[in-house]
Design an enzyme around this catalytic site. Structure first.
Site, PDB file in Angstrom:
ATOM      1  N   ASP A 102       0.836  -1.197   0.000  1.00 56.33           N
ATOM      2  CA  ASP A 102       0.000   0.000   0.000  1.00 56.33           C
ATOM      3  C   ASP A 102       0.877   1.255   0.000  1.00 56.33           C
ATOM      4  O   ASP A 102       1.673   1.444  -0.912  1.00 56.33           O
ATOM      5  CB  ASP A 102      -0.953  -0.080   1.212  1.00 56.33           C
ATOM      6  CG  ASP A 102      -2.048   0.955   1.191  1.00 56.33           C
ATOM      7  OD1 ASP A 102      -1.830   2.020   1.805  1.00 56.33           O
ATOM      8  OD2 ASP A 102      -3.110   0.723   0.596  1.00 56.33           O
ATOM      9  N   ARG A 103       0.747   2.131   0.994  1.00 54.58           N
ATOM     10  CA  ARG A 103       1.564   3.347   1.014  1.00 54.58           C
ATOM     11  C   ARG A 103       3.052   3.013   1.022  1.00 54.58           C
ATOM     12  O   ARG A 103       3.867   3.677   0.379  1.00 54.58           O
ATOM     13  CB  ARG A 103       1.239   4.203   2.248  1.00 54.58           C
ATOM     14  CG  ARG A 103      -0.223   4.504   2.475  1.00 54.58           C
ATOM     15  CD  ARG A 103      -0.879   5.163   1.284  1.00 54.58           C
ATOM     16  NE  ARG A 103      -0.346   6.496   1.021  1.00 54.58           N
ATOM     17  CZ  ARG A 103      -0.636   7.210  -0.063  1.00 54.58           C
ATOM     18  NH1 ARG A 103      -1.436   6.695  -0.986  1.00 54.58           N
ATOM     19  NH2 ARG A 103      -0.139   8.416  -0.222  1.00 54.58           N
ATOM     20  N   HIS A 111     -11.296   8.223  -0.279  1.00 49.92           N
ATOM     21  CA  HIS A 111     -10.349   8.763   0.700  1.00 49.92           C
ATOM     22  C   HIS A 111      -9.174   9.454   0.012  1.00 49.92           C
ATOM     23  O   HIS A 111      -8.583  10.386   0.566  1.00 49.92           O
ATOM     24  CB  HIS A 111      -9.850   7.653   1.621  1.00 49.92           C
ATOM     25  CG  HIS A 111      -9.148   6.521   0.917  1.00 49.92           C
ATOM     26  ND1 HIS A 111      -9.764   5.742  -0.043  1.00 49.92           N
ATOM     27  CD2 HIS A 111      -7.877   6.053   1.034  1.00 49.92           C
ATOM     28  CE1 HIS A 111      -8.906   4.839  -0.487  1.00 49.92           C
ATOM     29  NE2 HIS A 111      -7.771   5.000   0.134  1.00 49.92           N
ATOM     30  N   TYR A 165      -1.067  11.380   2.017  1.00 46.11           N
ATOM     31  CA  TYR A 165      -1.985  11.233   0.885  1.00 46.11           C
ATOM     32  C   TYR A 165      -2.026  12.499   0.024  1.00 46.11           C
ATOM     33  O   TYR A 165      -2.122  12.426  -1.207  1.00 46.11           O
ATOM     34  CB  TYR A 165      -3.391  10.891   1.389  1.00 46.11           C
ATOM     35  CG  TYR A 165      -3.603   9.412   1.585  1.00 46.11           C
ATOM     36  CD1 TYR A 165      -4.189   8.638   0.593  1.00 46.11           C
ATOM     37  CD2 TYR A 165      -3.194   8.782   2.760  1.00 46.11           C
ATOM     38  CE1 TYR A 165      -4.389   7.283   0.758  1.00 46.11           C
ATOM     39  CE2 TYR A 165      -3.383   7.420   2.937  1.00 46.11           C
ATOM     40  CZ  TYR A 165      -3.983   6.670   1.933  1.00 46.11           C
ATOM     41  OH  TYR A 165      -4.156   5.319   2.107  1.00 46.11           O
ATOM     42  N   HIS A 198      -7.012  -7.185   0.737  1.00 47.88           N
ATOM     43  CA  HIS A 198      -5.949  -6.188   0.599  1.00 47.88           C
ATOM     44  C   HIS A 198      -4.810  -6.420   1.583  1.00 47.88           C
ATOM     45  O   HIS A 198      -3.639  -6.236   1.234  1.00 47.88           O
ATOM     46  CB  HIS A 198      -6.559  -4.797   0.817  1.00 47.88           C
ATOM     47  CG  HIS A 198      -5.589  -3.663   0.743  1.00 47.88           C
ATOM     48  ND1 HIS A 198      -4.896  -3.344  -0.405  1.00 47.88           N
ATOM     49  CD2 HIS A 198      -5.197  -2.755   1.685  1.00 47.88           C
ATOM     50  CE1 HIS A 198      -4.124  -2.282  -0.184  1.00 47.88           C
ATOM     51  NE2 HIS A 198      -4.291  -1.913   1.075  1.00 47.88           N
TER      52      HIS A 198
END
Length: 294
Positions: free
Chosen positions: A109-110, A154, A214, A274
């Protein structure tokens, strides 16, 4: 299990007064592997995979800048405080401070976005790269269109100017971050109550820095990816990508998008949710071991 058994914990200065907190363990004679967590998590997400890899590798699991027990500097007006270029430089500095000029890097992910940027900016440091369940930033924004983009609400919320998204999320952080822990998990037992509580507590204390991370992906990170695409810069090391099959659901070829960035690519879809390092750690560990043999 909310700790890394047999790992030591370090606080390491990396840049501009920023320190990262990292768990380090495993075989001191084994090649180093750095594991980067995703949202809305901390390094704790790697607890199963790290224990397996530690049998024959030095394993380094940091909390990213702005997350968990690492420092959370205030977002600067230039928007670069949480650019993936800045966060990638943190990771390279951390590895070097621990005695590793070259290392394998895996991110979820990030953390995968940070890993990709590290591979592009520091190809002499990153020997192998694994990405779990993301697209490169530029491609992510390009495929998010129409009603299908609702799944990424988001991303748009946290891309807004400072103030509004922070206030909205801080009004009910457990509800906001817990939403993703629930929505993106197929096997609820994979994130037990104590681990979920640890994630929520960490996010509760990091709303401004998570939003800044983000926000950077909507501006600075896009600029950096665009410059690399125009320059033909690619990931020169062996790359493994594990993804859910959401490319098919949203109407794009994820493997083709990845191949433009990573000529030496293994791309696989997985059947778990995920949070695959927790739902199917054996799948992730096997893929990482295969990558390290390439």
């Amino acid at each position: 299990m909310t700790s890394f058994a047999d790992f030591t914990h370090h606080r390491v200065p990396v840049a501009d007064g920023v320190e990262l907190s990292a768990a380090v363990g495993g075989d001191p004679d084994g090649s180093p592997v750095v594991l980067l967590h995703g949202f809305p998590q901390t390094r704790l997400m790697w607890r199963h995979v790290a224990r397996d890899l530690a049998a024959d590798h030095t394993v380094i699991c940091p909390d990213l800048r702005g997350y968990g027990a690492s420092d959370k500097p205030a977002e600067a007006p230039d928007g670069l405080t949480y650019a993936k270029r800045t966060m990638a430089a943190d990771v390279v500095a951390l590895a070097r401070a621990l005695g590793h000029e070259r290392f394998a890097l895996a991110g979820h992910d990030r953390g995968a976005l940070v890993a990709i940027r590290a591979g592009l900016d520091h190809p002499d440091a990153v020997t192998h790269l694994a990405s779990l369940d993301v697209l490169p930033t530029l491609d992510m924004w390009e495929v998010m269109r129409g009603t299908s983009a609702a799944v990424g609400f988001h991303l748009y919320l946290m891309a807004q100017p400072p103030g509004l998204p922070e206030r909205m999320i801080a009004a009910d952080p457990d509800g906001f971050f817990g939403h993703f822990l629930d929505l993106w998990t197929r096997d609820r037992d994979a994130i037990p109550a104590d681990v979920r509580a640890a994630y929520l507590a960490a996010c509760r204390d990091a709303v401004p820095s998570i939003v800044a991370d983000y926000r950077a992906s909507a501006f600075a990170d896009v600029e950096h990816d665009t410059a690399d695409r125009r320059a033909g810069n690619v990931l020169r090391m062996p790359v493994t990508v594990l993804q859910q099959d959401w490319g098919a659901a949203l109407g794009f070829d994820a493997a083709a998008l990845w191949r433009a960035w990573a000529p030496d690519l293994v791309h696989r879809t997985v059947s778990c949710g995920h949070f695959m390092a927790e739902e199917s750690p054996e799948t992730v560990t096997a893929a990482l071991r295969e990558l390290l043999r390439r």
